[in-house]
Design a protein around this motif. Structure first.
Motif, short mmCIF file in Angstrom:
data_model
loop_
_atom_site.label_atom_id
_atom_site.label_comp_id
_atom_site.label_asym_id
_atom_site.label_seq_id
_atom_site.Cartn_x
_atom_site.Cartn_y
_atom_site.Cartn_z
N TYR A 68 0.82 -1.21 0.00
CA TYR A 68 0.00 0.00 0.00
C TYR A 68 0.86 1.27 0.00
CZ TYR A 68 -3.88 -3.10 0.74
OH TYR A 68 -4.81 -4.10 0.56
N ALA A 69 0.47 2.23 -0.83
CA ALA A 69 1.18 3.50 -0.96
C ALA A 69 0.94 4.38 0.26
CB ALA A 69 0.70 4.23 -2.22
N ARG A 70 1.88 5.26 0.55
CA ARG A 70 1.74 6.19 1.68
C ARG A 70 0.48 7.04 1.55
NH1 ARG A 70 6.96 6.71 0.14
NH2 ARG A 70 6.49 8.69 -0.85
N LYS A 71 0.11 7.40 0.31
CA LYS A 71 -1.09 8.24 0.13
C LYS A 71 -2.35 7.42 -0.13
CE LYS A 71 0.26 9.42 -4.61
NZ LYS A 71 0.50 10.52 -5.53
N LYS A 111 0.30 11.41 -16.75
CA LYS A 111 1.68 11.64 -16.40
C LYS A 111 2.24 10.58 -15.45
CE LYS A 111 1.14 16.55 -17.08
NZ LYS A 111 0.77 17.77 -16.45
N GLU A 112 1.45 10.20 -14.44
CA GLU A 112 1.89 9.19 -13.49
C GLU A 112 1.57 7.81 -14.03
OE1 GLU A 112 1.56 10.47 -9.08
OE2 GLU A 112 -0.35 10.96 -10.05
N GLN A 136 -9.04 -1.86 -7.51
CA GLN A 136 -7.84 -1.27 -6.91
C GLN A 136 -7.20 -0.34 -7.93
OE1 GLN A 136 -5.56 -4.82 -6.10
NE2 GLN A 136 -6.11 -4.78 -3.94
N TYR A 137 -6.68 0.77 -7.43
CA TYR A 137 -5.84 1.65 -8.24
C TYR A 137 -4.42 1.47 -7.72
CZ TYR A 137 -9.91 3.97 -10.20
OH TYR A 137 -11.06 4.24 -10.88
N TRP A 138 -3.51 1.18 -8.64
CA TRP A 138 -2.10 1.00 -8.31
C TRP A 138 -1.32 2.16 -8.92
CZ3 TRP A 138 0.16 -3.68 -6.19
CH2 TRP A 138 -0.77 -4.67 -5.85
N ILE A 139 -0.31 2.62 -8.21
CA ILE A 139 0.54 3.69 -8.70
C ILE A 139 1.99 3.23 -8.57
CG2 ILE A 139 0.65 4.85 -6.45
CD1 ILE A 139 0.62 7.53 -8.03
N LYS A 140 2.79 3.61 -9.53
CA LYS A 140 4.20 3.23 -9.48
C LYS A 140 4.97 4.32 -8.76
CE LYS A 140 7.14 0.29 -12.05
NZ LYS A 140 7.43 -0.29 -13.35
N GLU A 141 5.53 3.96 -7.60
CA GLU A 141 6.30 4.87 -6.77
C GLU A 141 7.67 4.27 -6.55
OE1 GLU A 141 4.43 5.60 -3.01
OE2 GLU A 141 3.04 7.06 -3.84
N GLY A 142 8.71 5.02 -6.87
CA GLY A 142 10.06 4.50 -6.65
C GLY A 142 10.33 3.20 -7.37
N GLY A 143 9.71 3.04 -8.54
CA GLY A 143 9.92 1.82 -9.33
C GLY A 143 9.11 0.62 -8.87
N LYS A 144 8.20 0.81 -7.91
CA LYS A 144 7.41 -0.31 -7.39
C LYS A 144 5.92 0.02 -7.46
CE LYS A 144 6.93 -3.16 -3.29
NZ LYS A 144 7.30 -3.38 -1.89
N TRP A 145 5.12 -0.96 -7.89
CA TRP A 145 3.67 -0.79 -7.94
C TRP A 145 3.11 -0.91 -6.52
CZ3 TRP A 145 1.11 1.14 -11.85
CH2 TRP A 145 1.60 0.97 -13.15
N LEU A 146 2.29 0.09 -6.11
CA LEU A 146 1.67 0.10 -4.79
C LEU A 146 0.19 0.48 -4.92
CD1 LEU A 146 4.47 2.05 -2.90
CD2 LEU A 146 4.02 -0.41 -2.77
N ILE A 147 -0.62 -0.02 -4.03
CA ILE A 147 -2.06 0.24 -4.04
C ILE A 147 -2.31 1.61 -3.42
CG2 ILE A 147 -4.33 -0.52 -3.24
CD1 ILE A 147 -2.98 -3.38 -2.98
N VAL A 148 -2.99 2.46 -4.18
CA VAL A 148 -3.32 3.81 -3.69
C VAL A 148 -4.80 3.92 -3.34
CG1 VAL A 148 -3.75 4.91 -5.92
CG2 VAL A 148 -2.77 6.24 -4.06
N TYR A 149 -5.63 3.02 -3.83
CA TYR A 149 -7.06 2.97 -3.50
C TYR A 149 -7.53 1.53 -3.62
CZ TYR A 149 -12.09 3.06 -3.80
OH TYR A 149 -13.41 2.79 -3.58
N GLU A 150 -8.46 1.14 -2.75
CA GLU A 150 -9.06 -0.20 -2.80
C GLU A 150 -10.49 -0.08 -2.30
OE1 GLU A 150 -8.36 -4.30 -0.35
OE2 GLU A 150 -6.59 -3.36 -1.25
#
Length: 153
Positions: A68-71, A111-112, A136-150
């Motif tokens: 899971y992403a910080r945001k 962009k993201e 789920q919405y996944w975002i790539k942060e720091g080269g890693k896919w993380l969940i930003v919404y579920e």
């Protein structure tokens, strides 16, 4: 928002649309990417989804929460609240089984690097069983896919 189409165009695409199932993406432009790159991105994201599922089943909550992403947020719940809830709930389980089916992956334009995944989730544990459609919405942060919404789809 609104999308306007001529009636003949709506008739053509209407035959292929299923409310709640057909993803609709509205974008100012289309960025074409190499099919091999697309396949690699989809494969990477699929592995991340499978790792998330497997880590949830393991009941190793800290490893599970690393997906899971910080945001992250879900219906007004922050990552800190989500994490506390998951720690409490998972501690009450003797076992967890999660199966996913009808998985849909869609890379979102912009962009993201964002991906949307929708699936049927069959969840069972020592004290609960349910089936739901999840998004789920996944975002790539720091080269890693993380969940930003579920949440429920």
């Amino acid at each position: 928002g609104c999308v306007v189409l001529a009636n003949p165009d709506m008739d053509k695409i209407g035959k292929n649309l299923q409310v709640g199932l057909t993803p609709v993406v509205i974008s100012d432009n289309v960025d074409w990417i190499d099919p091999k790159e697309l396949a690699a991105q989809r494969s990477e994201l699929s592995r991340n989804i499978e790792n998330w599922r497997r880590d949830w089943e393991s009941r190793d909550t800290e490893t599970y929460l690393r997906h899971y992403a910080r945001k992250f947020s879900s219906n007004g719940i922050t990552l800190a609240q989500w994490s506390a809830q998951k720690r409490q709930v998972n501690a009450s389980k003797a076992w967890i089984k999660v199966q996913l089916s009808d998985v849909s992956l869609l890379l979102y334009p912009g962009k993201e690097q964002i991906a949307v995944t929708t699936f049927e989730q069959d969840y069972g544990s020592s004290n609960l069983s349910n089936r739901m459609k999840k998004r789920q919405y996944w975002i790539k942060e720091g080269g890693k896919w993380l969940i930003v919404y579920e949440g429920a789809a």
